[in-house]
Design a protein around this motif. Structure first.
Motif, PDB file in Angstrom:
ATOM      1  N   LYS A 132       0.757  -1.263  -0.042  1.00 19.27           N
ATOM      2  CA  LYS A 132      -0.026  -0.019  -0.170  1.00 19.27           C
ATOM      3  C   LYS A 132       0.845   1.207  -0.076  1.00 19.27           C
ATOM      4  O   LYS A 132       0.326   2.328  -0.345  1.00 19.27           O
ATOM      5  CB  LYS A 132      -1.068   0.071   1.198  1.00 19.27           C
ATOM      6  CG  LYS A 132      -0.269   0.017   2.471  1.00 19.27           C
ATOM      7  CD  LYS A 132      -1.420   0.196   3.685  1.00 19.27           C
ATOM      8  CE  LYS A 132      -0.791   0.039   5.030  1.00 19.27           C
ATOM      9  NZ  LYS A 132       0.483   0.049   5.281  1.00 19.27           N
ATOM     10  N   ASN A 133       2.201   1.117   0.157  1.00 21.79           N
ATOM     11  CA  ASN A 133       3.174   2.318   0.193  1.00 21.79           C
ATOM     12  C   ASN A 133       3.778   2.569  -0.986  1.00 21.79           C
ATOM     13  O   ASN A 133       4.504   3.610  -1.082  1.00 21.79           O
ATOM     14  CB  ASN A 133       4.043   2.207   1.381  1.00 21.79           C
ATOM     15  CG  ASN A 133       3.239   2.423   2.750  1.00 21.79           C
ATOM     16  OD1 ASN A 133       2.611   3.236   3.052  1.00 21.79           O
ATOM     17  ND2 ASN A 133       3.762   1.368   3.577  1.00 21.79           N
ATOM     18  N   GLY A 134       3.365   1.718  -1.980  1.00 25.38           N
ATOM     19  CA  GLY A 134       4.008   1.678  -3.391  1.00 25.38           C
ATOM     20  C   GLY A 134       5.425   1.122  -3.500  1.00 25.38           C
ATOM     21  O   GLY A 134       5.995   1.396  -4.393  1.00 25.38           O
ATOM     22  N   GLN A 135       5.860   0.187  -2.168  1.00 23.01           N
ATOM     23  CA  GLN A 135       6.953  -0.614  -2.468  1.00 23.01           C
ATOM     24  C   GLN A 135       6.731  -1.623  -3.422  1.00 23.01           C
ATOM     25  O   GLN A 135       5.485  -2.483  -2.975  1.00 23.01           O
ATOM     26  CB  GLN A 135       7.413  -0.779  -1.132  1.00 23.01           C
ATOM     27  CG  GLN A 135       7.680   0.560  -0.313  1.00 23.01           C
ATOM     28  CD  GLN A 135       8.707   1.441  -0.738  1.00 23.01           C
ATOM     29  OE1 GLN A 135       9.685   1.167  -1.619  1.00 23.01           O
ATOM     30  NE2 GLN A 135       8.658   2.493  -0.428  1.00 23.01           N
TER      31      GLN A 135
END
Lengths: 401, 265
Positions: free
Chosen positions: A296-299
């Motif tokens: 969800k953090n774009g990692q």
């Protein structure tokens, strides 16, 4: 539906997907490549040169072969195999590298770099570089160097240098990162041969176009052999170059069902897989917007697949657009199904598929029942499986040492 | 149209008035941990740093050399998210009101946090620098509504002249000139080429031009500051922060920055 064949647009987008999301230093090189390719792709001399290489060096056309015992096994549709495994170097990857090396030559580049996962693209790149006497560097995740040792040795024999990449997950995506960093640093004299329909524009288009010979041949061969286009085409999808190559000439043939098969690894529910089109969200990696395995953090999250060539968190942007538009369907099969299928195809047909390719075969379990015995399914046999015997032996609890 | 000066505008005006070259310092948020990052940011300011670039860690930072890549990995192991970085900036603002903070990172992380990014200006963030998006693009076209945040763009030695004009047009704050062909921390600095390019860029924009990538010694710093409006130091700081991460004793780093600051003034 828009005409899917005319994509990407001038900015490199397939619908919402694609683009050029790269560090500034690379923008010039991408423009240079785009201009060179646009100029050469319709140049009769360039086309003739590639065609000659495809016939005399690669060994094309590859046969369309009727898989009689596999057909009997499923007692459903007639199953045909497009034999890319019979190409020189053993996979579809050579279709792309013979084309791109000519672009490199036209651009006067003296140094070739590439990333590789299963090693097939590394071999295909080292092969064409050797033929033209060009310096060649192949980036490969350290984990893949381990599990594809046969191909690593082949690349070295061909005179290329293999750089094992330890960063991140030490697989294909990290090899791509490192190849891009090399390119940023050596931009003036280096040509980067990307091995799949991934990366920044114009790569997804170029790699697709060079692989589209597969689909074009299939159009002719299917008419000759069973007097119609196939009812369905099955191909495995990691970055998605073999699938894109066989799908592309059929995009406007709406009666031909296009089915891409992703790697479900330990199972889609386990989260340990490499199936962004089945279980990912749009995001940006390696220069393009596409479906991506991310948190969800774009990692970008770790992926898992028995097959090094499919063990990649992203997918070519054109596939993302085909998924959203509904033109192609994307399903997934897990490692166990793949292994079972690998053994079955080897024994039934005397053809040992690459583990990547075995994903497309394994999908027959889900797909075959939807077709009748008067219908025709084509499987793109993207590569041969010799490189995978160590992995298969380990999975079967055996040692070859 | 714009009547209020932003913190970044004010800083740049003040540097201009004093004819001072800017010292921009980069560190990766969350390496070795978020508390240390705040401590270091205040320490940087006390050592003469004018603007802080806060690296937002990403799993696949393709523009970074090995030093900054490793820092990204360490920060991610500490679960450093963009959300936590916004909170960190807010906390930094409790004691600092005039040092601009720029978030430097990769498109996918900003996209995943697009909503929070829009609010981050009010928490004290001043600008974004997205490494992997063409400088002439409009961030809004890609789903990033940056509101009041300035958008810093990179220009490289390979950037064509027609694009330089476009990039300058769509940038605000300052232009970041990449001094070399390579990843962060490389060592192919070519001062003559940099001077020629910076001259050309300044003919296209009134924005200040800061130079970075590959600055290690005070000599590099002095030479580059002569031909630009300021310099950016990254990899060497990140390396020193890592070396001191056991002791958490950062005086050596502050001394280095004081030396740099004095050298370019």
């Amino acid at each position: 539906m828009d005409n899917l064949t005319n994509l990407p647009n001038a900015d490199g987008f397939f619908g919402d997907y694609g683009g050029k999301f790269v560090p500034e230093t690379l923008m010039y090189a991408l423009k240079e490549l785009d201009e060179t390719y646009s100029k050469l792709k319709n140049d009769p001399k360039f086309i003739e040169e590639i065609d000659q290489d495809l016939v005399h060096f690669v060994g094309r056309p590859s046969p369309l072969y009727f898989a009689k015992r596999l057909t009997d096994h499923y007692s459903g549709p007639q199953i045909w195999l497009k034999r890319e495994d019979l190409n020189h170097t053993g996979a579809h990857k050579i279709n792309n590298t013979v084309g791109q090396i000519l672009l490199a030559k036209a651009m006067g580049k003296k140094r070739i770099i590439a990333e590789t996962g299963a090693g097939q693209h590394g071999v295909a790149t080292a092969t064409v570089a050797a033929r033209l006497g060009l310096e060649c560097h192949i980036y490969m995740g350290a984990a893949d160097v381990e599990r594809q040792s046969l191909n690593v040795y082949r690349i070295k024999l061909l005179g290329a240098k293999v750089h094992a990449v330890d960063s991140g997950t030490a697989t294909l995506k990290d090899a791509l990162n490192e190849a891009m960093r090399d390119w940023v640093t050596n931009i003036e004299d280096t040509y980067y041969i990307i091995g799949s329909v991934t990366g920044p524009h114009p790569y997804p288009m170029i790699v697709r176009d060079f692989n589209a010979i597969v689909g074009r041949e299939l159009k002719v061969q299917s008419m000759e052999l069973f007097s119609q286009y196939p009812d369905a085409i099955l191909a495995c999808v990691g970055g998605g170059s073999n699938a894109m190559g066989i799908f592309y000439p059929f995009l406007e043939e709406s009666n031909v069902q296009l089915i891409g098969v992703e790697a479900a690894g330990s199972g889609l529910m386990s989260g340990k897989h490499a199936a962004p089109l089945n279980d990912g969200e749009p995001g940006i990696l390696h220069g393009a917007k596409s479906y991506l395995m991310q948190d969800k953090n774009g990692q970008v999250v770790d992926t898992h697949s028995i097959s090094a060539g499919l063990d990649y968190p992203g997918v070519g942007p054109e596939h993302s657009n085909l998924k959203d538009s509904g033109r192609a369907d994307y399903i997934a099969v897990d490692d166990n199904e793949v292994l079972e299928s690998f053994h079955m195809v080897t024994k039934l047909e005397g053809i040992m598929p690459a583990l990547e390719t075995a994903h497309a075969f394994a999908a027959l379990e889900q797909v075959a029942k939807n077709f009748s015995s008067s219908q025709h399914i084509v499987i793109n046999v993207s590569g041969r499986g010799d490189k995978d015997i160590n992995t298969v032996a380990t999975m079967d609890g055996m040692s070859l040492d | 149209m714009e009547c209020l000066l932003t913190r970044l505008d004010e800083k740049i005006l003040s540097l201009k008035k004093r004819s001072k070259k800017a010292l921009v310092a980069y560190l990766v948020a969350g390496d070795p941990d978020l508390d240390s990052t705040i401590e270091l940011m205040h320490g940087f300011v006390d050592s003469g740093v004018d603007i802080i670039e806060l690296g937002v860690p990403f799993t696949d930072p393709i523009a970074e050399g090995p030093v900054i890549q490793a820092a990204h990995d360490r920060a991610l192991k500490n679960n450093t998210s963009l959300g936590k970085i916004f909170s960190l900036v807010k906390k930094f603002r409790e004691k600092n009101h005039d040092t601009p903070v720029i978030l430097m990172g990769y498109m996918n992380t900003f996209l995943a946090n697009a909503k929070a990014l829009k609010e981050s200006y009010f928490l004290g963030t001043d600008a974004v620098l997205i490494v992997d998006i063409p400088g002439e693009s409009n961030l809004e076209d890609f789903g990033i509504n940056k509101e009041n945040l300035a958008s810093i763009s990179l220009i490289a030695p390979t950037t064509s002249k027609d694009r330089i004009a476009k990039i300058c047009d769509s940038s605000s704050g300052f232009i970041y000139y990449v001094t070399l062909r390579g990843v962060t921390g490389s060592s192919h600095l070519d001062i003559n080429e940099a001077e020629k390019n910076i001259d050309y860029i300044s003919s296209q924009t009134s924005l200040p031009i800061f130079a970075g990538f590959g600055i290690k010694t005070t000599d590099d710093a002095v030479n580059l500051s002569k031909i630009s409006d300021g310099i950016v130091i990254g990899s060497s700081l990140v390396q020193m922060i890592h070396e001191q991460s056991e002791s958490r004793e950062y005086k050596k780093i502050y001394d280095y920055l004081i030396e740099m600051s004095e050298a370019i003034s």
